[in-house]
Write a protein that holds these residues in place. Structure first.
Motif, PDB file in Angstrom:
ATOM      1  N   ALA A 261       0.828  -1.198   0.000  1.00 31.30           N
ATOM      2  CA  ALA A 261       0.000   0.000   0.000  1.00 31.30           C
ATOM      3  C   ALA A 261       0.862   1.247   0.000  1.00 31.30           C
ATOM      4  O   ALA A 261       1.714   1.417   0.871  1.00 31.30           O
ATOM      5  CB  ALA A 261      -0.924   0.006   1.213  1.00 31.30           C
ATOM      6  N   CYS A 262       0.637   2.118  -0.963  1.00 35.50           N
ATOM      7  CA  CYS A 262       1.276   3.428  -0.956  1.00 35.50           C
ATOM      8  C   CYS A 262       0.499   4.364  -0.041  1.00 35.50           C
ATOM      9  O   CYS A 262      -0.594   4.035   0.439  1.00 35.50           O
ATOM     10  CB  CYS A 262       1.326   3.999  -2.368  1.00 35.50           C
ATOM     11  SG  CYS A 262       2.361   3.031  -3.494  1.00 35.50           S
ATOM     12  N   PHE A 263       1.049   5.549   0.196  1.00 39.71           N
ATOM     13  CA  PHE A 263       0.450   6.436   1.184  1.00 39.71           C
ATOM     14  C   PHE A 263      -0.971   6.846   0.799  1.00 39.71           C
ATOM     15  O   PHE A 263      -1.857   6.894   1.654  1.00 39.71           O
ATOM     16  CB  PHE A 263       1.310   7.683   1.373  1.00 39.71           C
ATOM     17  CG  PHE A 263       0.710   8.667   2.353  1.00 39.71           C
ATOM     18  CD1 PHE A 263       0.717   8.394   3.715  1.00 39.71           C
ATOM     19  CD2 PHE A 263       0.123   9.834   1.918  1.00 39.71           C
ATOM     20  CE1 PHE A 263       0.152   9.280   4.619  1.00 39.71           C
ATOM     21  CE2 PHE A 263      -0.446  10.721   2.815  1.00 39.71           C
ATOM     22  CZ  PHE A 263      -0.426  10.446   4.163  1.00 39.71           C
ATOM     23  N   THR A 264      -1.213   7.135  -0.472  1.00 34.47           N
ATOM     24  CA  THR A 264      -2.543   7.560  -0.888  1.00 34.47           C
ATOM     25  C   THR A 264      -3.574   6.477  -0.606  1.00 34.47           C
ATOM     26  O   THR A 264      -4.659   6.746  -0.070  1.00 34.47           O
ATOM     27  CB  THR A 264      -2.558   7.935  -2.373  1.00 34.47           C
ATOM     28  OG1 THR A 264      -1.674   9.043  -2.576  1.00 34.47           O
ATOM     29  CG2 THR A 264      -3.959   8.327  -2.823  1.00 34.47           C
ATOM     30  N   ASP A 265      -3.249   5.221  -0.955  1.00 39.13           N
ATOM     31  CA  ASP A 265      -4.154   4.116  -0.648  1.00 39.13           C
ATOM     32  C   ASP A 265      -4.377   3.998   0.859  1.00 39.13           C
ATOM     33  O   ASP A 265      -5.495   3.788   1.326  1.00 39.13           O
ATOM     34  CB  ASP A 265      -3.584   2.793  -1.163  1.00 39.13           C
ATOM     35  CG  ASP A 265      -3.660   2.669  -2.672  1.00 39.13           C
ATOM     36  OD1 ASP A 265      -4.539   3.325  -3.261  1.00 39.13           O
ATOM     37  OD2 ASP A 265      -2.854   1.928  -3.251  1.00 39.13           O
ATOM     38  N   ARG A 266      -3.308   4.096   1.603  1.00 40.35           N
ATOM     39  CA  ARG A 266      -3.381   3.961   3.060  1.00 40.35           C
ATOM     40  C   ARG A 266      -4.246   5.067   3.658  1.00 40.35           C
ATOM     41  O   ARG A 266      -5.074   4.824   4.539  1.00 40.35           O
ATOM     42  CB  ARG A 266      -1.965   4.019   3.622  1.00 40.35           C
ATOM     43  CG  ARG A 266      -1.844   3.670   5.083  1.00 40.35           C
ATOM     44  CD  ARG A 266      -0.401   3.835   5.555  1.00 40.35           C
ATOM     45  NE  ARG A 266      -0.201   3.298   6.884  1.00 40.35           N
ATOM     46  CZ  ARG A 266       0.906   3.466   7.587  1.00 40.35           C
ATOM     47  NH1 ARG A 266       1.924   4.161   7.076  1.00 40.35           N
ATOM     48  NH2 ARG A 266       1.027   2.950   8.798  1.00 40.35           N
ATOM     49  N   LYS A 267      -4.069   6.276   3.165  1.00 36.73           N
ATOM     50  CA  LYS A 267      -4.845   7.405   3.674  1.00 36.73           C
ATOM     51  C   LYS A 267      -6.333   7.213   3.390  1.00 36.73           C
ATOM     52  O   LYS A 267      -7.179   7.461   4.258  1.00 36.73           O
ATOM     53  CB  LYS A 267      -4.342   8.699   3.042  1.00 36.73           C
ATOM     54  CG  LYS A 267      -5.128   9.938   3.464  1.00 36.73           C
ATOM     55  CD  LYS A 267      -4.566  11.181   2.793  1.00 36.73           C
ATOM     56  CE  LYS A 267      -5.388  12.419   3.114  1.00 36.73           C
ATOM     57  NZ  LYS A 267      -4.855  13.626   2.465  1.00 36.73           N
ATOM     58  N   LEU A 268      -6.675   6.778   2.180  1.00 37.22           N
ATOM     59  CA  LEU A 268      -8.073   6.564   1.843  1.00 37.22           C
ATOM     60  C   LEU A 268      -8.690   5.482   2.726  1.00 37.22           C
ATOM     61  O   LEU A 268      -9.844   5.578   3.149  1.00 37.22           O
ATOM     62  CB  LEU A 268      -8.211   6.191   0.364  1.00 37.22           C
ATOM     63  CG  LEU A 268      -7.839   7.280  -0.643  1.00 37.22           C
ATOM     64  CD1 LEU A 268      -8.002   6.762  -2.066  1.00 37.22           C
ATOM     65  CD2 LEU A 268      -8.676   8.534  -0.429  1.00 37.22           C
ATOM     66  N   ALA A 269      -7.927   4.438   2.999  1.00 36.01           N
ATOM     67  CA  ALA A 269      -8.411   3.385   3.892  1.00 36.01           C
ATOM     68  C   ALA A 269      -8.646   3.933   5.292  1.00 36.01           C
ATOM     69  O   ALA A 269      -9.657   3.635   5.935  1.00 36.01           O
ATOM     70  CB  ALA A 269      -7.411   2.233   3.937  1.00 36.01           C
ATOM     71  N   ALA A 270      -7.716   4.748   5.785  1.00 37.26           N
ATOM     72  CA  ALA A 270      -7.838   5.319   7.124  1.00 37.26           C
ATOM     73  C   ALA A 270      -9.057   6.238   7.221  1.00 37.26           C
ATOM     74  O   ALA A 270      -9.798   6.206   8.210  1.00 37.26           O
ATOM     75  CB  ALA A 270      -6.572   6.083   7.482  1.00 37.26           C
ATOM     76  N   VAL A 271      -9.265   7.049   6.188  1.00 40.33           N
ATOM     77  CA  VAL A 271     -10.395   7.968   6.186  1.00 40.33           C
ATOM     78  C   VAL A 271     -11.714   7.202   6.190  1.00 40.33           C
ATOM     79  O   VAL A 271     -12.636   7.512   6.953  1.00 40.33           O
ATOM     80  CB  VAL A 271     -10.322   8.899   4.960  1.00 40.33           C
ATOM     81  CG1 VAL A 271     -11.619   9.685   4.803  1.00 40.33           C
ATOM     82  CG2 VAL A 271      -9.141   9.848   5.090  1.00 40.33           C
TER      83      VAL A 271
END
Length: 626
Positions: free
Chosen positions: A333-343
């Motif tokens: 997971a790159c940061f953008t994917d990770r951020k969307l998951a967290a949100v």
């Protein structure tokens, strides 16, 4: 087929999307980006097309989108029983004067998860905990594995400044009910300050930094059991993404947790899974945090108002959109994917309202609580912060600290904050309470520790000095009185008058004259002290002594105990009480009041003698007489 189940089937065939749409968890976290919502019309159609084939297995190794479920094999509705998991899982939050959000999780009973089956959950809300007679309001909605079986209702049409009680149940078997939850609405914005909360002081409990593996969340239990707090405010780090204790930056250096933090196995608090990256990871971590009895009790008994405390907008030390940053996780997971998951998980698991975002995650918002106060919640982390210290870049970031165009909040939020303060003053609110993540007051570190003098961290307001100057200038220039800033993140306690840093020509640190407000910064619920993990009061107090001696605005420092603080607010004064947990290695309610501070309306400073001249922990600058 029973009558209730038949009516549910009819609902699916006639205007059925309504029962999906009532569950706010299906909505996009971004109010102005509805394309990120789940398609409830398609969900309804898939449910209605009943087939006999088994549903395909669900796999969540990576997180490509916010949705993508297939209900083509679905029966109409689950009627095999549900579990309101961990029995006390009720949450409410973001109250307004006529509405409040209520939340639960309804997991299907059975040997294995069938992702194709929707679950129907209903709620009823009453004016009494005995739940007598007809409910004041009721409703029902579907949930499914798409949103981790979470359900989030907005209950509206309520009376302002009123306490309510609510219960969830299984639509197909109303005898399956949750425990009773307690919530409240805010007073209407035009309620006179003296009449807010029925004329009694309104009490907020304030928390930050609750790390599961480093201690039990006793602070939440003490607040729920032993204080009169009616609203819980969380300033960030509600969950942590790491597996061990993580890297902790002390006052002198950073260290790795394996050799310095509490052994999570010895206290029975090891977290499940890995460092969080996918939607499954985040959901699992939220789920585990909600097994803590004190956290459950706190959520069940009062509405919460939260902000997130995440990374800088462009990544973290190990996770960013580079080859190296994407390889940190087994999921890739790159940061953008990770951020969307967290949100997505954050909005599924916490009762926070959606806010207009302008292509970024906006959680900054304002609550008008009668004419008594405005509670303004900022995002000083994720929204639009300029480059920050990510462990390895401190010298570079520190060199930027005084740049005039450097911003902690971003231009849009900064403008909104200034306007909100003016509007609060103009509408006649007595107090302006500002909830945000990081310490506002300057904290210089002495060379007594073997280093040249420097500020504590470039990741706080000290790393964004021009932005802090603009906030203070705005308060002074517009004569905005009665401002109190609430802060977390530092894992230590700090209480200060608000004034321009080191400006002792216009501010008197002994009398407080010249200040424009007050800051109350709180320690962590469990996360280790910035003074050193497990540090004793005897070892922490000399460090606090250096800070209060060398920073004119700082009036009290305490770095040993974990805990929280409360604000008891009326039109004449704010009474702030800090609570210290004696032991977080086991579940208990063993705590004491470590310090108490008074702020009188119109004085814009801590009342002297500060803390009445004595505290039960930490170090005072003076008793206000010398």
């Amino acid at each position: 087929m029973n009558l209730l189940l038949t009516s549910l089937l009819c609902a699916l065939s006639i205007g059925a999307t309504t029962i999906f749409d009532r569950n706010l968890a299906y909505r996009s976290p971004y109010a102005d980006h509805p394309e990120l919502s789940h398609d409830t019309k398609e969900l309804q159609a898939r449910h209605f097309r009943r087939q006999n084939a088994d549903a395909a297995p669900f796999s969540d190794g990576h997180y490509p989108t916010f949705y993508g479920s297939d209900f083509s094999n679905s029966p109409f509705v689950w009627s095999g029983g549900i579990n309101f998991t961990h029995s006390d899982r009720l949450i409410q939050g973001d109250p307004l004067d006529t509405s409040v959000l209520i939340w639960t999780r309804a997991f299907p009973l059975g040997a294995g998860l069938d992702q194709s089956v929707p679950i129907c959950v209903s709620y009823k809300i009453f004016a009494s905990p005995a739940l007598p007679g007809r409910p004041i309001d009721s409703g029902e909605a579907f949930t499914s594995w798409d949103v981790d079986f979470t359900v989030k209702f907005e209950v509206s049409g309520l009376k302002p400044d009123t306490q309510y009680f609510y219960v969830f149940s299984d639509c197909t078997n109303p005898s399956t009910v949750s425990p009773v939850g307690r919530t409240r609405t805010l007073p209407s914005p035009d309620t006179p300050a003296a009449l807010v909360n029925g004329g009694k002081p309104l009490t907020l409990a304030v928390f930050s930094c609750s790390q599961f593996q480093t201690g039990w969340f006793n602070a939440y239990g003490v607040a729920a059991h032993n204080t009169s707090a009616e609203i819980f405010v969380h300033l960030g780090d509600y969950i942590y993404e790491n597996v061990d204790g993580g890297s902790v930056c002390q006052i002198i250096y950073c260290f790795e947790s394996e050799t310095n933090l509490v052994n999570s196995a010895s206290i029975g608090r090891e977290v499940l899974g890995r460092e969080l990256a996918t939607i499954h990871d985040y959901r699992q971590r939220f789920n585990q945090y909600r097994t803590d009895a004190s956290l459950l009790l706190a959520h069940q008994n009062a509405p919460w108002i939260t902000v997130a405390d995440n990374s800088w907008k462009a990544g973290t030390t190990d996770s960013n959109d580079t080859d190296a940053g994407c390889s940190f996780s087994p999921s890739g997971a790159c940061f953008t994917d990770r951020k969307l998951a967290a949100v997505r998980a954050y909005h599924e698991w916490l009762p926070i309202r959606q806010v207009s975002t302008f292509d970024q995650l906006r959680i900054w918002r304002n609550f008008q609580i009668g004419k008594l106060l405005d509670l303004t919640m900022l995002d000083t982390r994720q929204y639009d912060r300029d480059v920050t210290d990510v462990s390895y870049s401190w010298p570079v970031v520190a060199s930027l600290a005084t740049f005039s165009n450097r911003s902690l909040m971003g231009a849009a939020q900064e403008k909104w904050f200034e306007e909100t303060l003016i509007q609060s003053k103009d509408r006649g609110a007595v107090w302006r309470i500002v909830g945000q993540q990081i310490v506002f007051t300057q904290l210089l570190l002495s060379g007594a520790f073997g280093n040249p003098p420097r500020f504590l961290t470039a990741d706080d307001w000290d790393g964004y000095r021009a932005n802090r100057q603009r906030v203070l200038d705005h308060l002074y220039r517009n004569r905005i009185s009665n401002t109190i800033i609430l802060s977390g993140d530092s894992h230590a306690n700090w209480v200060s008058d608000l004034a321009h840093p080191n400006d002792t020509t216009t501010y008197n640190p002994i009398t407080g004259e010249g200040a424009i407000g007050v800051e109350f910064a709180g320690t962590a619920v469990t996360s280790p002290s910035a003074f050193g993990a497990g540090i004793s009061p005897a070892a922490a107090d000399p460090v606090s002594g250096v800070f209060v001696a060398e920073n004119p605005d700082l009036q009290w420092s305490e770095g040993s105990f974990r805990g929280f603080f409360t604000l008891s607010i009326n039109a004449e004064m704010v009474n702030c009480t800090y609570y210290a947990m004696r032991d977080i290695d086991s579940a208990n309610l063993d705590a004491f009041a470590s310090a108490q501070f008074i702020v009188k309306a119109g004085e814009n400073k801590l009342s002297r003698p500060v803390a009445g001249g004595t505290v039960a922990a930490g170090v005072l600058k003076s008793n206000g007489t010398t």
